[in-house]
Design an enzyme around this catalytic site. Structure first.
Site, PDB file in Angstrom:
ATOM      1  N   HIS A  78      11.618   7.916  -1.014  1.00 27.12           N
ATOM      2  CA  HIS A  78      11.410   6.726  -0.194  1.00 27.12           C
ATOM      3  C   HIS A  78      11.379   5.500  -1.092  1.00 27.12           C
ATOM      4  O   HIS A  78      10.772   5.522  -2.154  1.00 27.12           O
ATOM      5  CB  HIS A  78      10.086   6.827   0.575  1.00 27.12           C
ATOM      6  CG  HIS A  78      10.166   7.686   1.797  1.00 27.12           C
ATOM      7  ND1 HIS A  78       9.345   7.525   2.875  1.00 27.12           N
ATOM      8  CD2 HIS A  78      10.994   8.704   2.103  1.00 27.12           C
ATOM      9  CE1 HIS A  78       9.657   8.417   3.803  1.00 27.12           C
ATOM     10  NE2 HIS A  78      10.648   9.147   3.356  1.00 27.12           N
ATOM     11  N   TYR A 207       1.497   2.210   7.238  1.00 26.05           N
ATOM     12  CA  TYR A 207       0.050   1.993   7.281  1.00 26.05           C
ATOM     13  C   TYR A 207      -0.227   0.949   8.356  1.00 26.05           C
ATOM     14  O   TYR A 207       0.263  -0.188   8.249  1.00 26.05           O
ATOM     15  CB  TYR A 207      -0.434   1.496   5.923  1.00 26.05           C
ATOM     16  CG  TYR A 207      -0.343   2.553   4.827  1.00 26.05           C
ATOM     17  CD1 TYR A 207      -1.443   3.325   4.491  1.00 26.05           C
ATOM     18  CD2 TYR A 207       0.850   2.779   4.140  1.00 26.05           C
ATOM     19  CE1 TYR A 207      -1.381   4.294   3.504  1.00 26.05           C
ATOM     20  CE2 TYR A 207       0.933   3.755   3.151  1.00 26.05           C
ATOM     21  CZ  TYR A 207      -0.188   4.504   2.840  1.00 26.05           C
ATOM     22  OH  TYR A 207      -0.115   5.472   1.867  1.00 26.05           O
ATOM     23  N   PRO A 299      -7.857   8.921   0.939  1.00 29.99           N
ATOM     24  CA  PRO A 299      -6.415   9.190   0.914  1.00 29.99           C
ATOM     25  C   PRO A 299      -5.517   7.981   1.174  1.00 29.99           C
ATOM     26  O   PRO A 299      -4.297   8.097   1.085  1.00 29.99           O
ATOM     27  CB  PRO A 299      -6.235  10.237   2.028  1.00 29.99           C
ATOM     28  CG  PRO A 299      -7.409  10.060   2.923  1.00 29.99           C
ATOM     29  CD  PRO A 299      -8.532   9.553   2.072  1.00 29.99           C
ATOM     30  N   LYS A 303      -3.305   8.848  -3.703  1.00 31.00           N
ATOM     31  CA  LYS A 303      -3.454   9.008  -5.156  1.00 31.00           C
ATOM     32  C   LYS A 303      -4.010  10.364  -5.586  1.00 31.00           C
ATOM     33  O   LYS A 303      -3.949  10.715  -6.773  1.00 31.00           O
ATOM     34  CB  LYS A 303      -4.375   7.906  -5.705  1.00 31.00           C
ATOM     35  CG  LYS A 303      -3.741   6.540  -5.702  1.00 31.00           C
ATOM     36  CD  LYS A 303      -2.755   6.391  -6.842  1.00 31.00           C
ATOM     37  CE  LYS A 303      -1.769   5.283  -6.647  1.00 31.00           C
ATOM     38  NZ  LYS A 303      -0.439   5.685  -6.229  1.00 31.00           N
ATOM     39  N   TYR A 391       1.203   1.619  -6.111  1.00 33.84           N
ATOM     40  CA  TYR A 391       1.599   2.711  -5.204  1.00 33.84           C
ATOM     41  C   TYR A 391       2.567   3.680  -5.879  1.00 33.84           C
ATOM     42  O   TYR A 391       2.436   4.891  -5.745  1.00 33.84           O
ATOM     43  CB  TYR A 391       2.226   2.133  -3.923  1.00 33.84           C
ATOM     44  CG  TYR A 391       2.155   3.104  -2.774  1.00 33.84           C
ATOM     45  CD1 TYR A 391       1.133   3.040  -1.825  1.00 33.84           C
ATOM     46  CD2 TYR A 391       3.097   4.129  -2.638  1.00 33.84           C
ATOM     47  CE1 TYR A 391       1.054   3.952  -0.786  1.00 33.84           C
ATOM     48  CE2 TYR A 391       3.025   5.051  -1.605  1.00 33.84           C
ATOM     49  CZ  TYR A 391       1.997   4.949  -0.684  1.00 33.84           C
ATOM     50  OH  TYR A 391       1.913   5.865   0.335  1.00 33.84           O
TER      51      TYR A 391
HETATM   52  C1  PHB Z   1       0.649  12.166   3.944  1.00 39.38           C
HETATM   53  O1  PHB Z   1       1.859  12.180   4.160  1.00 39.38           O
HETATM   54  O2  PHB Z   1      -0.073  13.157   4.166  1.00 39.38           O
HETATM   55  C2  PHB Z   1       0.013  10.934   3.416  1.00 39.38           C
HETATM   56  C3  PHB Z   1       0.783   9.821   3.142  1.00 39.38           C
HETATM   57  C4  PHB Z   1       0.198   8.685   2.645  1.00 39.38           C
HETATM   58  C5  PHB Z   1      -1.164   8.659   2.435  1.00 39.38           C
HETATM   59  C6  PHB Z   1      -1.946   9.762   2.685  1.00 39.38           C
HETATM   60  C7  PHB Z   1      -1.349  10.916   3.181  1.00 39.38           C
HETATM   61  O3  PHB Z   1      -1.758   7.527   1.974  1.00 39.38           O
END
Ligand code: PHB
Ligand code: APR
Length: 402
Positions: A78, A207, A299, A303, A391
């Site tokens: 991505h 997000y 989460p 990280k 990130y």
């Molecule tokens: C996930 O795909 O499980 C995932 C993606 C981004 C995050 C946390 C979990 O910040």
């Protein structure tokens, strides 16, 4: 107990998560012998649903260590993420902001499967389904791992022990309390996470901040979605029948011109608490802590596993230098080197978390400031670059002493 066997190894590893398995794999490539003990079964650790975003440095580490074949074929590169608020989607492009770095969506359990396959194929020792794991002698010259299996008692005499047994493991609590300092933050919310057999609602990880709480749109493949919504920390999962989840997700993630979210059979549903935790130092005597055994991040910044991989890189380098030359400087510097990077990831994860969630503790001032922060981070190139740099993952060198 019927019998007692003792084996010897150079590095005894407790825990067959990403940390313990990667350590065993990287050590073997340096000619260093290890044994991994794991209290769960192989199927359990391979199927455990966890996060799924790999930083550029994690991808490179795994690929360079010969673990890239399936990851490169099945993982999804991505080039950015979305941040949604006020009905608008904003994209943050990683390659243009970070000198070409990207991320990959590839489930943590897939990384675990690849590691287990590689270890077993190379004749590596992983002992699954152990019970009553204990460690002793970490202050002395020859620490020991003890465990039970199939009614027999076993001991592994080691030069060093790696505590890779996660947040609830036994290694960290084996260190005298007075020798450790814990730093902790528990957030007043949790994530309800769903794995669904449905077309991912967003092409990139999104997000979403909304007046109803945070939501996250992610994926595992072109046909499997990974979706989360913010819930109360003590939420009862029984309150979330499938349809209620889909309706709430739709409300929290809606943006102009977006098609409604496609629903599908829910394969897995679980609640993840949110906390930040670091223990210092990450070493006591001949025990080294790595990954979740030493630190937990919420989460939101994706990280967790990436930090574990960085710890293991540092620990492998230190152990390899010791076995090559007898020099313990790397081992002595491991904790400080790892912690320096850990704290930067803690800062980033805390920042993403507080920027995106609704907290019951926030005042009207906090809410306005939060809204300004989202506006700034999606409007200023400098701010976007800061987010992108963190990130995709800070370079491993930032762990080096100044
Ligand atoms: C996930 O795909 O499980 C995932 C993606 C981004 C995050 C946390 C979990 O910040
Ligand atoms: N004896 C043996 N094994 C144990 C014991 C014990 N007493 N206690 C725990 N374990 C095992 C767990 O069953 C698990 O398989 O240790 C392993 C720890 O693995 P993880 O929790 O995955 O931790 P780590 O390998 O450090 O990986 C960090 O995993 O938890 C996620 O978000 C986290 O992505 C991060 C990554």
């Amino acid at each position: 107990m019927l019998s007692m066997t003792t084996r010897r190894t150079q590095v005894g590893i407790v825990g067959a998560g990403p940390s313990g398995l990667l350590l065993s794999h990287l050590l073997a490539r340096q000619g260093i012998d290890s044994i991994v003990v794991e209290n769960r079964g192989r199927d359990y650790v391979e199927e455990r649903v966890r996060a799924g975003v790999l930083e550029q440095g994690t991808i490179d580490t795994l690929a360079e260590a010969g673990l890239g074949e399936r990851m490169m074929a099945e993982g999804l590169f991505h080039d950015g993420i979305e941040i949604r608020f006020d009905g608008q989607a904003h994209r943050i492009d990683f390659p243009s902001l970070t000198g070409g770095k990207r991320i990959m969506v590839y489930g943590q359990n897939e990384v675990v499967k690849d590691l287990i396959d590689a270890r077993l194929e190379a004749g590596g020792a992983i002992v699954f389904d152990v019970d009553d794991t204990a460690i002793e002698g970490i202050d002395g010259e020859s620490p020991t791992i003890r465990y039970g299996k199939d009614g027999a008692e076993h001991a592994i005499a080691c030069d060093y022990i790696a505590g890779c047994d996660g947040f609830h493991g036994i290694c960290r609590p084996s260190i005298p309390e007075a020798a450790l300092t814990g730093y902790d933050r528990v957030y007043p919310f949790a994530w309800l996470g769903v794995l669904a057999d449905s077309t991912p609602p967003s092409r990139e990880v999104a997000y979403c901040h909304s007046e109803r709480g945070f939501a996250l749109l992610s994926l595992r493949s072109p046909t499997v979605s990974r979706l989360y919504i913010q819930v109360a920390p003590d939420e009862d999962i029984a309150n979330w029948p499938d349809q209620r989840f889909w309706d709430e997700l739709q409300r929290r993630t809606a943006v102009e011109d977006a098609a409604p979210i496609e629903t599908g059979p829910i394969l897995h549903k679980g609640i993840t608490p949110m906390r930040s935790f670091v223990v210092e130092p990450m070493r006591h005597g001949r025990l080294f802590l790595a990954g979740d055994a030493a630190h937990i991040v919420p989460p939101t910044g994706a990280k967790g596993m990436n930090l574990a991989v960085a710890d293991i890189r540092f620990l492998t380098e230190a152990l390899a230098a010791f076995y090559r030359t007898g020099d313990t400087a790397g081992l002595d510097g491991y904790s400080a080197r790892a912690l320096r990077r850990v704290w930067k990831a803690q800062r980033f994860s805390w920042w993403m978390t507080t920027m995106l969630h609704l907290s019951p503790n926030d005042s009207p001032f906090d809410r306005r400031r939060q809204r300004a922060e989202l506006d700034y981070v999606t409007g200023s190139e400098a701010a976007m670059r800061t987010l992108a740099e963190n990130y995709v993952g800070l370079p491993f060198e930032t762990g080096l002493a100044p």
